[in-house]
Motif scaffolding. Structure first.
Motif, PDB file in Angstrom:
ATOM      1  N   LEU A  68      -2.761  14.656  -1.660  1.00 31.41           N
ATOM      2  CA  LEU A  68      -1.490  13.964  -1.455  1.00 31.41           C
ATOM      3  C   LEU A  68      -1.754  12.464  -1.438  1.00 31.41           C
ATOM      4  O   LEU A  68      -2.344  11.942  -0.489  1.00 31.41           O
ATOM      5  CB  LEU A  68      -0.852  14.401  -0.135  1.00 31.41           C
ATOM      6  CG  LEU A  68      -0.660  15.910   0.056  1.00 31.41           C
ATOM      7  CD1 LEU A  68      -0.346  16.235   1.512  1.00 31.41           C
ATOM      8  CD2 LEU A  68       0.468  16.411  -0.819  1.00 31.41           C
ATOM      9  N   HIS A  69      -1.334  11.775  -2.495  1.00 32.03           N
ATOM     10  CA  HIS A  69      -1.519  10.324  -2.597  1.00 32.03           C
ATOM     11  C   HIS A  69      -0.206   9.642  -2.202  1.00 32.03           C
ATOM     12  O   HIS A  69       0.781   9.714  -2.942  1.00 32.03           O
ATOM     13  CB  HIS A  69      -1.895   9.936  -4.029  1.00 32.03           C
ATOM     14  CG  HIS A  69      -3.150  10.596  -4.530  1.00 32.03           C
ATOM     15  ND1 HIS A  69      -4.401  10.045  -4.370  1.00 32.03           N
ATOM     16  CD2 HIS A  69      -3.334  11.781  -5.181  1.00 32.03           C
ATOM     17  CE1 HIS A  69      -5.302  10.840  -4.917  1.00 32.03           C
ATOM     18  NE2 HIS A  69      -4.689  11.896  -5.408  1.00 32.03           N
ATOM     19  N   PRO A  70      -0.146   8.961  -1.053  1.00 31.89           N
ATOM     20  CA  PRO A  70       1.128   8.437  -0.558  1.00 31.89           C
ATOM     21  C   PRO A  70       1.638   7.262  -1.395  1.00 31.89           C
ATOM     22  O   PRO A  70       0.857   6.413  -1.841  1.00 31.89           O
ATOM     23  CB  PRO A  70       0.783   7.978   0.865  1.00 31.89           C
ATOM     24  CG  PRO A  70      -0.687   7.667   0.814  1.00 31.89           C
ATOM     25  CD  PRO A  70      -1.272   8.649  -0.157  1.00 31.89           C
ATOM     26  N   VAL A  71       2.942   7.249  -1.633  1.00 33.53           N
ATOM     27  CA  VAL A  71       3.586   6.156  -2.362  1.00 33.53           C
ATOM     28  C   VAL A  71       4.784   5.656  -1.563  1.00 33.53           C
ATOM     29  O   VAL A  71       5.389   6.381  -0.772  1.00 33.53           O
ATOM     30  CB  VAL A  71       4.050   6.585  -3.776  1.00 33.53           C
ATOM     31  CG1 VAL A  71       2.874   7.004  -4.634  1.00 33.53           C
ATOM     32  CG2 VAL A  71       5.084   7.697  -3.701  1.00 33.53           C
ATOM     33  N   GLU A  72       5.115   4.374  -1.776  1.00 41.67           N
ATOM     34  CA  GLU A  72       6.299   3.768  -1.164  1.00 41.67           C
ATOM     35  C   GLU A  72       7.117   3.075  -2.243  1.00 41.67           C
ATOM     36  O   GLU A  72       6.597   2.702  -3.287  1.00 41.67           O
ATOM     37  CB  GLU A  72       5.899   2.794  -0.051  1.00 41.67           C
ATOM     38  CG  GLU A  72       4.819   1.774  -0.422  1.00 41.67           C
ATOM     39  CD  GLU A  72       5.357   0.555  -1.141  1.00 41.67           C
ATOM     40  OE1 GLU A  72       6.602   0.371  -1.161  1.00 41.67           O
ATOM     41  OE2 GLU A  72       4.546  -0.204  -1.689  1.00 41.67           O
ATOM     42  N   MET A  73       8.416   2.932  -1.980  1.00 45.07           N
ATOM     43  CA  MET A  73       9.366   2.417  -2.979  1.00 45.07           C
ATOM     44  C   MET A  73       9.964   1.072  -2.615  1.00 45.07           C
ATOM     45  O   MET A  73      11.049   0.720  -3.073  1.00 45.07           O
ATOM     46  CB  MET A  73      10.482   3.452  -3.197  1.00 45.07           C
ATOM     47  CG  MET A  73      10.080   4.589  -4.108  1.00 45.07           C
ATOM     48  SD  MET A  73      10.664   6.208  -3.512  1.00 45.07           S
ATOM     49  CE  MET A  73       9.165   6.839  -2.753  1.00 45.07           C
ATOM     50  N   GLY A  74       9.264   0.312  -1.780  1.00 42.40           N
ATOM     51  CA  GLY A  74       9.745  -1.022  -1.432  1.00 42.40           C
ATOM     52  C   GLY A  74      10.156  -1.188   0.010  1.00 42.40           C
ATOM     53  O   GLY A  74      10.560  -2.284   0.422  1.00 42.40           O
ATOM     54  N   ARG A  75      10.069  -0.134   0.792  1.00 37.92           N
ATOM     55  CA  ARG A  75      10.248  -0.192   2.244  1.00 37.92           C
ATOM     56  C   ARG A  75       9.185   0.680   2.896  1.00 37.92           C
ATOM     57  O   ARG A  75       8.710   1.633   2.280  1.00 37.92           O
ATOM     58  CB  ARG A  75      11.646   0.281   2.664  1.00 37.92           C
ATOM     59  CG  ARG A  75      12.773  -0.673   2.274  1.00 37.92           C
ATOM     60  CD  ARG A  75      14.117  -0.152   2.761  1.00 37.92           C
ATOM     61  NE  ARG A  75      15.208  -1.021   2.364  1.00 37.92           N
ATOM     62  CZ  ARG A  75      15.723  -1.995   3.125  1.00 37.92           C
ATOM     63  NH1 ARG A  75      15.219  -2.205   4.332  1.00 37.92           N
ATOM     64  NH2 ARG A  75      16.731  -2.736   2.698  1.00 37.92           N
ATOM     65  N   ASP A  76       8.834   0.371   4.126  1.00 37.08           N
ATOM     66  CA  ASP A  76       7.816   1.178   4.788  1.00 37.08           C
ATOM     67  C   ASP A  76       8.459   2.405   5.431  1.00 37.08           C
ATOM     68  O   ASP A  76       9.677   2.602   5.401  1.00 37.08           O
ATOM     69  CB  ASP A  76       7.008   0.350   5.789  1.00 37.08           C
ATOM     70  CG  ASP A  76       7.830  -0.125   6.985  1.00 37.08           C
ATOM     71  OD1 ASP A  76       8.843   0.517   7.324  1.00 37.08           O
ATOM     72  OD2 ASP A  76       7.446  -1.137   7.601  1.00 37.08           O
TER      73      ASP A  76
END
Length: 445
Positions: free
Chosen positions: A377-385
């Motif tokens: 599982l490689h965590p990603v974010e979309m511009g907010r934490d």
């Protein structure tokens, strides 16, 4: 195999080259096959007539067909298209989306010109084998369901539905109060579904049709949801076909409804279908629709991902917003020519902070002929934490409302830990142990 979540994508992105961004696509391209869920429609506006959906709480998902080419550039091979927005712009929008995705070289499943085509698996040919996808959706309105031809009438374009039946178990005291309530308002009506001894209540509503809610007496109060028998059997037939015709079978299930408020665990009907899909020959079940990550279960050696969460979160950049949305969100529609897509609020999930809307993971599955070996599982974010405040890190525009850019980048540090720790916490009750190593979640089998 690589999996990505809900792609609410409406901005070109292939020009960006930050390492944290390109590494996301390296994870997809590193796999034999990459899957994502397309929570968007693609069409040129001369291909459309008008919005088919009048109910306006919910974005009307439509974007530039050129973005399909960016999804191909990103490494996607196969994507599900059955969801509660598939019919936002009617048959024209649904069929245009299929056409533009095919032109971009991405296989799709879950929607079609009739029920047979919407239900059939999509197949992608890869060097190491053939991969099939069956895609279905729960929670759609009746006019969105694909239909079969009959009596010289053509079948209806739409989604491959997995309809639901709900029952309400109540204790004796609650049942007595409900019957009294129904009698006084004259809203008692026998239910069309439910077990022997059940009673029904049909409250007046804005719609002409509706099945009375079915109640029965038990030792507690509980909402019970089950898959519609015919829809379940039809989808299992598609899964059986895919098992016979492909080397790897993915089942994608979009559900926009719940057993009451959306919580941290999947509804009963989702668990029923996920396990039935695995028992019927699927190798991977992926769920989406709540726009949040949920737990992971390893069932009979096969992975069930109950909620993939968002992967692109760009609904607030949709350029063409119909009248219905402005009206539903309380804007003064008597001033409609003065309203613009920059008005706020206008899109669900963006009017209050959310610690789950803006994060998910690229999920890599290492598999061989003997089954699943390991999940990463490689965590990603979309511009907010992923904090409760959902602090913004990437903004677009200079308006009073802070528009969040919405494209995925690899998450780092404390934010990465929080994203993976949520998977860990929600998967543990399902018997799945997730270790966190160097910011990556690991499931060893």
């Amino acid at each position: 195999m690589s999996l990505a979540g809900e792609c609410m994508v409406c901005r070109p992105f292939s020009m960006h080259d930050e390492p944290e961004f390109t590494q996301v696509w390296d994870l997809l391209k590193d796999s034999d096959v990459a899957y994502g869920h397309l929570e968007m429609n693609f069409a040129d506006y001369d291909e459309l007539k008008w919005p088919a959906r009048g109910q306006g709480i919910g974005s009307f998902m439509m974007s530039d067909p050129e973005i399909a080419n960016d999804l191909k550039w990103a490494g996607f091979d196969i994507m599900s298209t059955a969801h509660n927005h598939s019919f936002d712009f009617g048959a024209e929008g649904l069929l245009a989306t299929k056409k533009h995705m095919k032109a971009a070289g991405i296989v799709t499943a879950g929607t079609g010109a009739d029920l047979e085509l919407a239900s059939e698996p999509g197949y992608v040919e890869k060097k190491n084998g053939r991969v099939a996808l069956v895609s279905t959706s729960s929670g759609n309105q009746h006019f969105m369901w694909a239909g079969l031809s009959k009596g010289a009438l053509r079948g209806r374009p739409g989604v491959n539905p997995l309809r639901l039946n709900f029952e309400f178990m109540v204790d004796e005291t609650t049942a007595k109060n409900l019957k009294d309530f129904a009698q006084k308002l004259n809203v008692a009506k026998p239910p069309k579904h439910g077990r022997e001894g059940s009673f029904g209540i049909q409250l007046p509503g804005p719609q002409q049709w509706g099945d009375p809610e079915s109640f029965f007496v038990g030792d507690r109060c509980e909402i019970i949801s089950r898959c519609n028998k015919r829809d379940l059997e039809r989808n299992l037939r598609s899964i059986d076909e895919a098992r016979a015709m492909a080397d790897l079978v993915i089942v994608a299930h979009h559900f926009s409804v719940a057993d009451g408020p959306r919580g941290e665990t999947a509804p009963q009907f989702v668990q029923q279908f996920a396990r039935a899909a695995i028992d019927g020959g699927a190798d991977i079940y992926v769920g989406h629709g709540w726009h949040r990550t949920l737990g992971i279960e390893i069932y009979n050696g096969k992975p069930i991902f109950y909620g993939l969460g968002n992967f692109f979160a760009q609904s607030e950049f949709i350029q063409r917003v119909p009248y219905d949305s402005y009206d539903a969100w309380g804007h003064d529609v008597d001033r409609l020519p003065m309203l613009t897509p920059a008005a706020h609020p206008l899109h669900p999930g963006l009017d209050t902070p959310s610690d789950t809307w803006w994060s998910s993971a690229v999920i890599q599955l290492e598999m061989n002929d003997y089954g699943l070996k390991r999940v990463l599982l490689h965590p990603v974010e979309m511009g907010r934490d992923s904090s409760p405040q959902a602090n913004q890190s990437r903004r677009t525009g200079k308006g009073d409302h802070h528009q969040t850019e919405g494209r995925p980048m690899l998450a780092k540090g404390e934010d990465a830990f929080r994203i993976i720790d949520r998977y860990r916490r929600l998967s543990e009750p399902l018997g799945t142990k997730i270790q966190i190593k160097d910011g990556v979640g690991v499931i060893e089998l």
